[in-house]
Motif scaffolding. Structure first.
Motif, short mmCIF file in Angstrom:
data_model
loop_
_atom_site.label_atom_id
_atom_site.label_comp_id
_atom_site.label_asym_id
_atom_site.label_seq_id
_atom_site.Cartn_x
_atom_site.Cartn_y
_atom_site.Cartn_z
N LEU A 45 22.76 -15.70 10.06
CA LEU A 45 23.54 -14.90 9.12
C LEU A 45 24.63 -14.13 9.86
O LEU A 45 24.37 -13.48 10.87
CB LEU A 45 22.65 -13.91 8.37
CG LEU A 45 21.57 -14.49 7.45
CD1 LEU A 45 20.85 -13.36 6.72
CD2 LEU A 45 22.15 -15.47 6.45
N GLY A 46 25.85 -14.25 9.35
CA GLY A 46 26.97 -13.52 9.93
C GLY A 46 27.91 -13.09 8.82
O GLY A 46 27.60 -13.21 7.64
N ARG A 47 29.08 -12.59 9.20
CA ARG A 47 30.07 -12.16 8.21
C ARG A 47 31.42 -12.76 8.55
O ARG A 47 31.79 -12.86 9.72
CB ARG A 47 30.17 -10.63 8.15
CG ARG A 47 28.91 -9.97 7.61
CD ARG A 47 28.99 -8.45 7.65
NE ARG A 47 27.76 -7.85 7.15
CZ ARG A 47 27.54 -7.53 5.88
NH1 ARG A 47 28.49 -7.76 4.98
NH2 ARG A 47 26.41 -6.99 5.49
N VAL A 48 32.16 -13.16 7.50
CA VAL A 48 33.47 -13.75 7.69
C VAL A 48 34.41 -13.20 6.62
O VAL A 48 33.99 -12.92 5.49
CB VAL A 48 33.40 -15.30 7.60
CG1 VAL A 48 32.91 -15.75 6.23
CG2 VAL A 48 34.74 -15.93 7.94
N THR A 73 37.39 -10.16 10.72
CA THR A 73 38.65 -10.80 10.40
C THR A 73 38.85 -12.10 11.17
O THR A 73 39.28 -13.10 10.60
CB THR A 73 39.82 -9.84 10.71
OG1 THR A 73 39.59 -8.61 10.00
CG2 THR A 73 41.13 -10.43 10.23
N HIS A 74 38.52 -12.09 12.46
CA HIS A 74 38.74 -13.28 13.28
C HIS A 74 37.48 -13.77 13.99
O HIS A 74 37.54 -14.71 14.76
CB HIS A 74 39.83 -13.01 14.32
CG HIS A 74 41.15 -12.62 13.71
ND1 HIS A 74 41.91 -13.50 12.97
CD2 HIS A 74 41.83 -11.45 13.72
CE1 HIS A 74 43.01 -12.89 12.55
NE2 HIS A 74 42.98 -11.64 12.99
N THR A 75 36.37 -13.11 13.74
CA THR A 75 35.13 -13.48 14.43
C THR A 75 33.95 -13.46 13.48
O THR A 75 33.80 -12.54 12.66
CB THR A 75 34.84 -12.50 15.59
OG1 THR A 75 35.94 -12.51 16.50
CG2 THR A 75 33.58 -12.89 16.33
N ILE A 76 33.13 -14.51 13.56
CA ILE A 76 31.85 -14.53 12.84
C ILE A 76 30.79 -14.18 13.87
O ILE A 76 30.48 -14.99 14.76
CB ILE A 76 31.55 -15.90 12.23
CG1 ILE A 76 32.64 -16.31 11.24
CG2 ILE A 76 30.18 -15.88 11.55
CD1 ILE A 76 32.47 -17.71 10.68
N GLU A 77 30.27 -12.99 13.80
CA GLU A 77 29.23 -12.56 14.74
C GLU A 77 27.87 -12.72 14.07
O GLU A 77 27.62 -12.17 12.99
CB GLU A 77 29.46 -11.11 15.16
CG GLU A 77 28.49 -10.68 16.24
CD GLU A 77 28.97 -9.46 17.00
OE1 GLU A 77 28.24 -9.00 17.88
OE2 GLU A 77 30.08 -8.96 16.71
N ILE A 78 27.01 -13.49 14.70
CA ILE A 78 25.67 -13.74 14.15
C ILE A 78 24.83 -12.47 14.29
O ILE A 78 24.61 -11.98 15.40
CB ILE A 78 25.00 -14.93 14.85
CG1 ILE A 78 25.80 -16.21 14.58
CG2 ILE A 78 23.56 -15.09 14.37
CD1 ILE A 78 25.30 -17.43 15.34
N ASP A 79 24.38 -11.95 13.15
CA ASP A 79 23.61 -10.71 13.14
C ASP A 79 22.12 -10.96 13.28
O ASP A 79 21.42 -10.23 13.98
CB ASP A 79 23.87 -9.93 11.85
CG ASP A 79 25.33 -9.50 11.71
OD1 ASP A 79 25.94 -9.16 12.74
OD2 ASP A 79 25.86 -9.54 10.58
N GLN A 80 21.61 -11.99 12.59
CA GLN A 80 20.18 -12.26 12.62
C GLN A 80 19.90 -13.70 12.19
O GLN A 80 20.80 -14.41 11.73
CB GLN A 80 19.43 -11.29 11.70
CG GLN A 80 19.75 -11.46 10.23
CD GLN A 80 18.90 -10.58 9.32
OE1 GLN A 80 19.41 -9.94 8.43
NE2 GLN A 80 17.60 -10.56 9.54
#
Length: 289
Positions: A141-144, A90-97
């Motif tokens: 790649l992350g999620r937003v 919701t408030h963070t784009i965490e880089i997964d790979q």
């Protein structure tokens, strides 16, 4: 005036994070748009939400979202209920790979966003993440989450900032076999292919977006000017239909025409020719294997 950010939050790589803001990288705001108006009064048309069965108007407070589970049967969901769907982006784009950019099929690339630091705080962390991505030549790649919907986002360095492109999910991509499956294999004679390749090489140049004109948009502007000035609007003459001729003859005529107009296209230097030749050799080698 600085553009308004579409999304604000944090970009996080392991234990390193920084505040960022996303801006749409493309806009269609300057394109000509039409409104529907009443021909008799010249007033704008206003739409009213009505009940599909009773035909009576429905106020906004009485409208909820519904998912159809059967004919005329819906599961109703309120905004509060939708907010209970837990997503961590919701408030963070965490880089997964990190993945090579070449591995992301163009079909998956959706909407681009410019990513910039949100403030002076964390700017060094922003630059560190940007430079690490740039040095490795990879895409992060992350999620937003935008308006409750979560998206996968591919992030790469771009100039002083970064570019994030939302990616489509696999279920959104149509299978190419459904469209190409009935195309039969066709043997192409060498002389035909050589002529076609010659035409391609004659027209080869460099991508120069500033020279690409939106001809329809420009024509619309001219039409509106004519209409405003009271000029007569004439229907364009119908283009003559192309004659069906032998494919080989068509290729020969096209190649001859391209030789005559080659000076109109940007010339490629020796490096360009070597690069194109190497590409063709690689393609031939792959076909042979």
């Amino acid at each position: 005036m600085a553009p308004r950010a579409y999304w604000k939050g944090y970009l996080k790589l392991s234990l390193v994070s920084c505040p960022i803001q996303l801006f749409p990288a493309v806009s269609e705001r300057d394109k000509i748009k039409f409104h529907q108006i009443n021909r008799k009064t010249g007033n704008r048309i206003k739409y009213c939400k009505v009940d599909a069965v009773t035909g009576k108007p429905v106020s906004d407070e009485d409208i909820v979202r519904g998912y159809e589970v059967g004919k005329a049967r819906y599961v109703e969901l309120t905004d509060d209920e939708l907010e209970t769907v837990a997503i961590g982006s919701t408030h963070t784009i965490e880089i997964d790979q990190f993945v090579p950019k070449s591995e992301i099929d163009e079909l998956f690339r959706n909407i681009p966003y410019y990513i910039a630091p949100e403030s002076e705080v964390g700017r060094q962390a922003f630059v560190v993440i940007r430079e690490a991505i740039k040095k490795e030549g990879m895409v992060a790649l992350g999620r937003v989450a935008f308006t409750t919907r979560e998206h996968v986002i591919a992030i790469e360095s771009r100039g002083k900032g970064m570019l994030g492109v939302t990616l489509r999910y696999p279920y959104e991509i149509r299978k190419e076999a459904d469209f190409f499956g009935e195309i039969l294999e066709e043997r192409v004679p060498k002389d035909m292919l050589d002529l076609a390749v010659h035409i391609v090489e004659t027209r080869a140049g460099h991508f120069e977006p500033e020279k690409i004109a939106d001809r329809y948009e420009n024509a619309l502007k001219e039409l509106i000017k004519k209409k405003q000035s009271g000029a007569k609007i004439e229907k364009p003459k119908e283009q003559p239909r192309a004659e069906v001729i032998n494919l080989m003859d068509a290729l020969r005529q096209s190649a001859a025409a391209e030789r005559g107009s080659a000076r109109n296209y940007p010339r490629r230097d020796a490096t360009d020719h070597q690069r194109m030749s190497a590409k063709r050799q690689n393609v031939r080698a792959r076909r042979a294997s």
